[in-house]
Write a protein that holds these residues in place. Structure first.
Motif, PDB file in Angstrom:
ATOM      1  N   ARG A 222       0.822  -1.212   0.000  1.00 43.15           N
ATOM      2  CA  ARG A 222       0.000   0.000   0.000  1.00 43.15           C
ATOM      3  C   ARG A 222       0.855   1.261   0.000  1.00 43.15           C
ATOM      4  NH1 ARG A 222      -3.837  -0.327   4.927  1.00 43.15           N
ATOM      5  NH2 ARG A 222      -2.221  -1.730   5.723  1.00 43.15           N
ATOM      6  N   VAL A 223       2.006   1.196   0.657  1.00 45.04           N
ATOM      7  CA  VAL A 223       2.917   2.344   0.675  1.00 45.04           C
ATOM      8  C   VAL A 223       3.479   2.581  -0.726  1.00 45.04           C
ATOM      9  CG1 VAL A 223       5.121   3.196   1.563  1.00 45.04           C
ATOM     10  CG2 VAL A 223       3.491   2.073   3.113  1.00 45.04           C
ATOM     11  N   LYS A 224       3.839   1.509  -1.423  1.00 45.11           N
ATOM     12  CA  LYS A 224       4.373   1.644  -2.778  1.00 45.11           C
ATOM     13  C   LYS A 224       3.380   2.362  -3.694  1.00 45.11           C
ATOM     14  CE  LYS A 224       7.277  -2.524  -2.899  1.00 45.11           C
ATOM     15  NZ  LYS A 224       7.435  -3.857  -3.538  1.00 45.11           N
ATOM     16  N   GLN A 225       2.111   2.017  -3.557  1.00 41.86           N
ATOM     17  CA  GLN A 225       1.089   2.599  -4.428  1.00 41.86           C
ATOM     18  C   GLN A 225       0.735   4.041  -4.044  1.00 41.86           C
ATOM     19  OE1 GLN A 225      -2.197  -0.123  -4.101  1.00 41.86           O
ATOM     20  NE2 GLN A 225      -0.985  -1.891  -4.818  1.00 41.86           N
ATOM     21  N   HIS A 226       1.010   4.404  -2.831  1.00 45.01           N
ATOM     22  CA  HIS A 226       0.548   5.694  -2.315  1.00 45.01           C
ATOM     23  C   HIS A 226       1.427   6.864  -2.762  1.00 45.01           C
ATOM     24  CE1 HIS A 226      -1.606   8.301   0.508  1.00 45.01           C
ATOM     25  NE2 HIS A 226      -0.430   8.753   0.925  1.00 45.01           N
ATOM     26  N   PHE A 227       2.729   6.610  -2.955  1.00 43.52           N
ATOM     27  CA  PHE A 227       3.656   7.702  -3.236  1.00 43.52           C
ATOM     28  C   PHE A 227       4.083   7.709  -4.709  1.00 43.52           C
ATOM     29  CE2 PHE A 227       4.109   6.854   1.303  1.00 43.52           C
ATOM     30  CZ  PHE A 227       4.009   8.132   1.833  1.00 43.52           C
ATOM     31  N   HIS A 228       4.270   8.941  -5.233  1.00 40.13           N
ATOM     32  CA  HIS A 228       4.766   9.081  -6.603  1.00 40.13           C
ATOM     33  C   HIS A 228       6.255   8.767  -6.695  1.00 40.13           C
ATOM     34  CE1 HIS A 228       1.343  12.146  -6.464  1.00 40.13           C
ATOM     35  NE2 HIS A 228       0.917  11.177  -7.249  1.00 40.13           N
ATOM     36  N   LEU A 229       6.990   9.184  -5.657  1.00 42.26           N
ATOM     37  CA  LEU A 229       8.445   8.997  -5.648  1.00 42.26           C
ATOM     38  C   LEU A 229       8.859   8.348  -4.331  1.00 42.26           C
ATOM     39  CD1 LEU A 229       9.516  12.563  -6.900  1.00 42.26           C
ATOM     40  CD2 LEU A 229       9.397  10.474  -8.289  1.00 42.26           C
ATOM     41  N   LYS A 230       9.853   7.463  -4.405  1.00 38.47           N
ATOM     42  CA  LYS A 230      10.395   6.827  -3.206  1.00 38.47           C
ATOM     43  C   LYS A 230      11.917   6.838  -3.293  1.00 38.47           C
ATOM     44  CE  LYS A 230       8.728   2.954  -1.852  1.00 38.47           C
ATOM     45  NZ  LYS A 230       9.124   1.658  -2.380  1.00 38.47           N
ATOM     46  N   ALA A 231      12.559   7.073  -2.131  1.00 35.44           N
ATOM     47  CA  ALA A 231      14.021   7.089  -2.108  1.00 35.44           C
ATOM     48  C   ALA A 231      14.526   6.536  -0.781  1.00 35.44           C
ATOM     49  CB  ALA A 231      14.536   8.513  -2.315  1.00 35.44           C
ATOM     50  N   TRP A 232      15.525   5.686  -0.888  1.00 28.62           N
ATOM     51  CA  TRP A 232      16.187   5.125   0.312  1.00 28.62           C
ATOM     52  C   TRP A 232      17.613   5.669   0.349  1.00 28.62           C
ATOM     53  CZ3 TRP A 232      14.634   1.552   4.128  1.00 28.62           C
ATOM     54  CH2 TRP A 232      15.674   1.094   4.958  1.00 28.62           C
ATOM     55  N   VAL A 233      17.947   6.421   1.399  1.00 28.52           N
ATOM     56  CA  VAL A 233      19.283   7.007   1.534  1.00 28.52           C
ATOM     57  C   VAL A 233      19.883   6.535   2.850  1.00 28.52           C
ATOM     58  CG1 VAL A 233      20.643   9.119   1.712  1.00 28.52           C
ATOM     59  CG2 VAL A 233      18.659   9.034   0.176  1.00 28.52           C
ATOM     60  N   CYS A 234      20.975   5.781   2.773  1.00 24.67           N
ATOM     61  CA  CYS A 234      21.693   5.353   3.974  1.00 24.67           C
ATOM     62  C   CYS A 234      22.740   6.410   4.301  1.00 24.67           C
ATOM     63  CB  CYS A 234      22.365   3.996   3.746  1.00 24.67           C
ATOM     64  SG  CYS A 234      23.271   3.406   5.180  1.00 24.67           S
TER      65      CYS A 234
END
Length: 636
Positions: A222-234
């Motif tokens: 559901r989170v994947k579908q909710h946002f237009h952009l996603k980014a993981w920064v370590c």
């Protein structure tokens, strides 16, 4: 770690050696100032090699022994300076006596003076400084023989960068908090800051599963579908580097960057990329952040659509406060059931322990020692994978965590946390190794112990020692070294593995008595802790006698509370034959024992700043104690 602890101690020592009070006293007593200057130079020579020694001590026992010698010299130097400070106070008292003609005031000062009546011999001081210089010269020579280099030396590497990928089959016990946080992420009306961005923080001690929880959120359907952009920064660096974080964010969302892009160009690209779009950004493993860094990242993101979210994981509350997180979750440990499920999946074939009843019994004890810390459970479960020999399992169970084969996984996690403590707090934390595991301690009492041990210093700021102690305590709470007790709301506890870290740092300088078994006590022992029991009347003298080798003991701590049925009477042999020998004693806790008679030799304890015991109200020692509290406050 020894370097960090020693550096913190040496910083205070150098400060005291350069203080105007010490210099003035030396001049007044016509002592050799050049001697102390030479001593300081010798200390500096050794200090320069501490960084290299700290890293090599784990692979070379001779280097570890070298660090112990350095620490011992530092302890001796602190004792010497404390004795000088005591003599300086005595001089002030005598001067006040000669100037004040008020009978009552003179009587009070004379009572205090009784505790510091013996003048400090200049010859004794000079001979002891010469002895310390000789020791430092030998240590400096050993430094060369051990090949220790001056300068920064190696640094402990940060943990490997995290990614957004996760194997959910190895995750236990986080469903409830995961679903709760998913709801927060999917809510577009949560914002309370007036901006389009909500910040949610996940905090906890190293190895508690913060990154794993963030990965679960990031990969939720559901989170994947909710946002237009996603980014993981370590992030995972000592400092929050705004340029690197901005570049990583842009790359994650498919926006190209150039190596020569300025921060201004990067921010303009970021603003354009997120404009009117709803994004999810995970900032994993944030150690340190300043308000300016947060503003540098936040301002370009204001162009995003409402409902954008940032999830930050950190071991410290600082990042959450600076980023004004609307939701913060302190990630606790796993339940015993979830810990066992995770362990069995890793340690037994097909995750089934039923075919190995003998190993299952040992395995449950091993899991109990992990106290719900996922990192420790995983490390030990993986270590025992495919091993069916009972002796190998017993070796892991009976070994000390920090000396087992899991060092490469567990120890660095906590060493990183320790390295990020401020220097004064490092000393305060190491002192906590004197407590037994699972001991519930009171905040105010611990701060008083720190004060009595001389671990707190106000420096240039005009602060009360209690305020300095409160600041140190709060830092340890904020960075998950201390946790609120579940059974006693006003008390705190230390996780067993964090306690192991404190013991690893303190080494042989801190000794405990458990079930009448005393660890090895030497002249280097400075702190001793024991627990009284129902038959203490018979063994108390042996307990005190056991620490006779520790000639420079600073702490004698009784950890147990008063027995319900009354107090024990302390043996005269303890008061007359043993306690007066410990002239460096700062803390004396005899809270389960009644003192009915105090010998005159108690005056030898001129450094005593903390006394916890029941003293007969009819005894004259009460008057001494009242005045001695005045002395202790003046000294601190």
């Amino acid at each position: 770690m020894a370097d960090a602890l020693l550096s913190a101690s040496l910083q205070v020592l150098f400060y005291r050696l350069a203080s105007a009070e010490l210099i003035n006293f030396i001049r007044a007593q016509k002592l050799s100032h050049e001697l102390l200057t030479n001593f300081k130079r010798k200390l500096l020579v050794v200090h320069k090699a501490l960084n290299d020694a700290e890293m090599k001590q784990f692979s070379d026992p001779l280097v570890k022994d070298w660090l112990v010698q350095v620490k011992d010299v530092v302890y001796h130097a602190e004792d010497l300076l404390d004795e000088i400070a005591t003599d300086a106070l005595r001089s002030q008292i005598e001067a006040a006596d000669s100037q004040d003609s008020g009978t009552h005031q003179v009587w009070n000062w004379k009572k205090v003076s009784a505790w510091v009546k013996a003048p400090f011999a200049s010859q004794s001081m000079e001979s002891r400084v010469k002895g310390l210089i000789s020791l430092l010269e030998n240590i400096a020579q050993e430094k060369v023989e051990l090949g220790l280099k001056e300068g920064e030396g190696e640094k402990l590497s940060p943990r490997s960068p995290s990614t957004s990928l996760v194997d959910e089959s190895f995750v236990y016990g986080r469903n409830e908090i995961k679903e709760e946080m998913v709801k927060w992420l999917l809510s577009d009306k949560e914002n309370a800051t007036g901006n389009n961005i909500d910040v949610i923080s996940i905090m906890g001690m190293g190895g508690s599963g913060k990154t794993t929880l963030a990965q679960l959120l990031y990969n939720h359907d559901r989170v994947k579908q909710h946002f237009h952009l996603k980014a993981w920064v370590c992030v995972s660096t000592e400092f929050f580097l705004i340029e690197e974080v901005t570049k990583s964010f842009l790359k994650e969302i498919g926006s190209e960057t150039k190596s020569d892009d300025t921060l201004n160009l990067l921010q303009l690209k970021l603003k354009e990329s997120v404009g009117n779009k709803k994004f999810l950004l995970v900032l994993d493993d944030v150690w340190d952040m300043k308000s300016l860094d947060w503003d540098g990242l936040r301002i370009p993101l204001l162009a995003a659509a409402e409902g954008s979210k940032i999830v930050v994981t950190s071991r410290s509350e600082t990042a959450a406060k600076i980023m004004r997180a609307i939701r913060s979750h302190h990630l606790g440990t796993l339940s015993p059931e979830d810990s066992w499920s995770l362990f069995t999946k890793l340690a037994f074939p097909n995750g089934d322990s039923s075919a190995y009843p003998q190993l299952e019994t040992i395995g449950r004890e091993i899991v109990d020692k992990c106290q719900g810390l996922p990192l420790a459970v995983k490390a030990l479960g993986s270590l025992l994978d495919s091993k069916a020999d009972k002796r190998e399992w017993e070796d892991i169970l009976n070994s000390k965590t920090w000396h087992s084969q899991t060092d490469h996984e567990i120890l660095p996690s906590f060493r990183l946390s320790y390295q990020h403590l401020s220097p004064p707090v490092k000393r305060c934390f190491a002192y906590c190794s004197i407590f037994a595991k699972d001991h519930e301690f009171d905040k105010k009492k611990l701060i008083l112990l720190w004060m009595a041990e001389g671990l707190l210093h106000a420096g240039q700021r005009d602060e009360r020692m209690e305020e300095v102690g409160e600041s140190c305590f709060n830092e340890l709470v904020a960075k998950s070294f201390f946790q609120k007790s579940i059974t006693k709301e006003s008390c705190f506890v230390i996780h067993d593995l964090i306690h192991d870290l404190a013991q690893h740092i303190s080494g042989e300088f801190c000794v405990q008595l458990e079930q009448y078994k005393v660890q090895k006590i030497t002249e280097m022992t400075r702190h001793f802790r024991y627990s009284n029991s129902d038959d203490d009347r018979m063994v108390v003298f042996q307990k005190f006698e056991a620490v006779g080798e520790a000639k420079h003991l600073r702490t004698f701590l009784d950890e147990k509370k008063y027995p319900y049925f009354g107090f024990y009477t302390l043996s005269k042999r303890v008061l007359q034959n043993i306690l007066p020998k410990f002239k460096s004693l700062r803390v004396l806790s005899l809270c389960a024992y009644k003192i009915t008679e105090v010998p005159d030799s108690i005056h030898n304890l001129t450094q005593l700043c903390y006394l916890d015991s029941w003293i007969s109200p009819q005894h004259r020692f009460k008057d001494y104690l009242n005045q001695y509290v005045v002395y202790a406050i003046c000294k601190q």
